[in-house]
Design an enzyme around this catalytic site. Structure first.
Site, mmCIF file in Angstrom:
data_model
loop_
_atom_site.group_PDB
_atom_site.id
_atom_site.type_symbol
_atom_site.label_atom_id
_atom_site.label_comp_id
_atom_site.label_asym_id
_atom_site.label_seq_id
_atom_site.Cartn_x
_atom_site.Cartn_y
_atom_site.Cartn_z
ATOM 1 N N LYS A 159 -10.705 -6.223 -7.180
ATOM 2 C CA LYS A 159 -11.575 -5.058 -7.318
ATOM 3 C C LYS A 159 -10.752 -3.778 -7.410
ATOM 4 O O LYS A 159 -11.160 -2.822 -8.054
ATOM 5 C CB LYS A 159 -12.632 -4.986 -6.220
ATOM 6 C CG LYS A 159 -12.109 -5.025 -4.825
ATOM 7 C CD LYS A 159 -13.227 -5.172 -3.814
ATOM 8 C CE LYS A 159 -12.687 -5.565 -2.457
ATOM 9 N NZ LYS A 159 -12.703 -7.026 -2.237
ATOM 10 N N LYS A 198 0.845 -1.199 0.000
ATOM 11 C CA LYS A 198 0.000 0.000 0.000
ATOM 12 C C LYS A 198 0.888 1.259 0.000
ATOM 13 O O LYS A 198 0.583 2.221 -0.698
ATOM 14 C CB LYS A 198 -0.947 -0.005 1.205
ATOM 15 C CG LYS A 198 -1.946 -1.159 1.150
ATOM 16 C CD LYS A 198 -3.378 -0.687 1.231
ATOM 17 C CE LYS A 198 -4.382 -1.730 0.770
ATOM 18 N NZ LYS A 198 -4.748 -2.724 1.759
ATOM 19 N N LYS A 236 -3.890 -10.532 -11.986
ATOM 20 C CA LYS A 236 -4.765 -11.118 -10.961
ATOM 21 C C LYS A 236 -6.067 -10.309 -10.859
ATOM 22 O O LYS A 236 -6.037 -9.081 -10.808
ATOM 23 C CB LYS A 236 -4.035 -11.095 -9.618
ATOM 24 C CG LYS A 236 -4.822 -11.750 -8.533
ATOM 25 C CD LYS A 236 -4.132 -11.668 -7.185
ATOM 26 C CE LYS A 236 -5.153 -12.045 -6.131
ATOM 27 N NZ LYS A 236 -4.725 -12.086 -4.796
HETATM 28 P P1 ADP Z 1 -9.513 -7.940 -3.993
HETATM 29 O O1 ADP Z 1 -8.130 -8.170 -4.529
HETATM 30 O O2 ADP Z 1 -10.523 -7.959 -5.069
HETATM 31 O O3 ADP Z 1 -9.585 -6.718 -3.121
HETATM 32 P P2 ADP Z 1 -9.484 -9.365 -1.523
HETATM 33 O O4 ADP Z 1 -8.065 -8.997 -1.320
HETATM 34 O O5 ADP Z 1 -10.526 -8.696 -0.680
HETATM 35 O O6 ADP Z 1 -9.857 -9.181 -3.068
HETATM 36 O O7 ADP Z 1 -9.610 -10.939 -1.381
HETATM 37 C C1 ADP Z 1 -10.611 -11.629 -0.676
HETATM 38 C C2 ADP Z 1 -10.334 -13.109 -0.797
HETATM 39 O O8 ADP Z 1 -10.433 -13.526 -2.177
HETATM 40 C C3 ADP Z 1 -8.927 -13.502 -0.371
HETATM 41 O O9 ADP Z 1 -9.003 -14.748 0.297
HETATM 42 C C4 ADP Z 1 -8.155 -13.642 -1.649
HETATM 43 O O10 ADP Z 1 -7.132 -14.585 -1.556
HETATM 44 C C5 ADP Z 1 -9.218 -14.108 -2.623
HETATM 45 N N1 ADP Z 1 -8.926 -13.585 -3.978
HETATM 46 C C6 ADP Z 1 -8.992 -12.303 -4.371
HETATM 47 N N2 ADP Z 1 -8.676 -12.155 -5.675
HETATM 48 C C7 ADP Z 1 -8.395 -13.397 -6.131
HETATM 49 C C8 ADP Z 1 -8.004 -13.934 -7.393
HETATM 50 N N3 ADP Z 1 -7.854 -13.154 -8.466
HETATM 51 N N4 ADP Z 1 -7.778 -15.260 -7.495
HETATM 52 C C9 ADP Z 1 -7.961 -16.059 -6.408
HETATM 53 N N5 ADP Z 1 -8.320 -15.631 -5.199
HETATM 54 C C10 ADP Z 1 -8.546 -14.323 -5.034
#
Ligand code: ADP
Ligand code: TRP
Length: 327
Positions: free
Chosen positions: A196, A112, A193
């Site tokens: 959001k 971050k 990857k």
């Molecule tokens: P984002 O990256 O969209 O903000 P988060 O960090 O809130 O998502 O992730 C929430 C959960 O979803 C975590 O357990 C994370 O490992 C899983 N996750 C998020 N993006 C992916 C992805 N592209 N592939 C697999 N798992 C994911």
């Protein structure tokens, strides 16, 4: 019997990366022996989300997403993190035995900073709250994605610091990682990857024209369909692999690799993905509609979950307070 616990932030609409990387695993685990605890990490989301109406809406949407995707309130406890404020008390106790250095090494915090986000103290101490979430329920197993591994390791460290200082209070949790590599990193529309925060995500319940448009946006190159291509270079296949049978997937790959006048173009692959996605989540979409139409039911599930979770967290908090002389 083990206690299995995990949390998910309500910081946006959940996407198919979240589904395959987290939700699906959580829902599957409820069938295994043990107690299953899943919560919506709204305190955590305050580090990024500062709109009260949006917060309320996303907490509800996150709960509904879990229920629609198969979480069964008779098998798993589902609640809102902030309904159990005892975790913030435990977080304070942990913060007094945790060195700054441990938190300074957190990858998520360093990322971050590298992205020029001006950090709040809350963002810095986020791993302490997460440790409290885990330790407050005597959790044994924490299913998480790869990005959360370090946070669970830090939790183990914090439990150790506290126990070394005050005696055995906290249970050391173990993590459980989704093993399949393609579940750990679901690609987004641009091949990075899915996340959001990159704006490259597909909402689990997207459908119809909007879904078609999104799938159309998947980044591909300008090579014509006739040109033989190595399927490994085409990440649409990584997405298709989540939904198609092995035979069907192989069939598409063989045709693309062969090229020629009958080979499918990228457009075909994208439209197959659209149909597959819609079909895969059709039942969940219906369940979501049901819960949207029955908001009281969702409130009741969350309230019952909070009651169960709070009872457990109080026991652990009392044990911790007693150990350090605050009772
Ligand atoms: P984002 O990256 O969209 O903000 P988060 O960090 O809130 O998502 O992730 C929430 C959960 O979803 C975590 O357990 C994370 O490992 C899983 N996750 C998020 N993006 C992916 C992805 N592209 N592939 C697999 N798992 C994911
Ligand atoms: N930090 C996790 C994430 O962003 C969410 C979370 C909060 C969590 N507390 C937790 C996950 C406790 C597992 C256990 O995905």
């Amino acid at each position: 019997m083990p206690t299995v616990l995990s949390g998910i932030q309500p910081s946006g609409l959940l996407h198919i990366g979240n589904y395959f990387g987290a939700i699906r695993q959580h829902v599957a685990l409820q069938e295994e022996p043990g107690e299953h605890f899943y919560f919506i990490a709204d305190y955590h989301s305050l580090t990024t989300l500062r709109d009260a109406d949006r917060m309320r809406e996303l907490v509800r949407e996150t709960a509904i997403t879990y229920l629609a995707c198969g979480l069964d309130p008779d098998k798993a406890v589902l609640w809102r993190q902030s309904d159990v404020p005892e975790v913030t008390e435990i977080a304070w106790l942990l913060s007094t035995v945790t060195g700054m250095g441990l938190l300074e090494r957190a990858h998520s915090f360093k990322d971050k900073l590298a992205n020029k986000i001006k950090p709040s103290v809350g963002l810095f101490t986020y791993p302490i709250l997460m440790a409290a979430d885990i330790l407050a329920y005597d959790s044994n197993v924490v299913p998480v994605g790869k990005d959360q591994v370090q946070h669970v390791e830090m939790t183990q460290d914090m439990a150790g610091y506290f126990n070394n200082t005050y005696g055995d209070v906290f249970v050391r949790p173990e993590m459980r990682l989704e093993k399949a590599a393609n579940m750990q990193k679901v690609p987004g529309l641009d091949g990075q990857k899915m996340s959001k925060s990159y704006g490259n995500d597909i909402w689990i319940f997207e459908s119809g024209k909007k879904l078609k448009k999104l799938c159309g946006k998947i980044v591909t190159d300008s090579r014509p369909p006739e040109e033989p291509k190595d399927p490994k270079d085409i990440f649409v296949f990584d997405l298709l692999a989540l939904f198609l049978s092995a035979d069907e997937l192989q069939d598409w790959k063989t045709k693309v690799a062969a090229g020629g006048p009958d080979a499918p173009g990228y457009g075909h692959l994208k439209m197959r993905l659209k149909d597959a996605l819609e079909e895969y989540f059709a039942e969940a979409r219906e369940k979501r509609e049901y819960y949207l139409a029955n908001p009281k039911m969702v409130d009741e599930i969350l309230a019952a979950g909070a009651d169960k979770a709070r009872a457990r967290a109080r026991e652990v908090r009392d044990r911790a307070l007693l150990a350090c002389g605050l009772r």
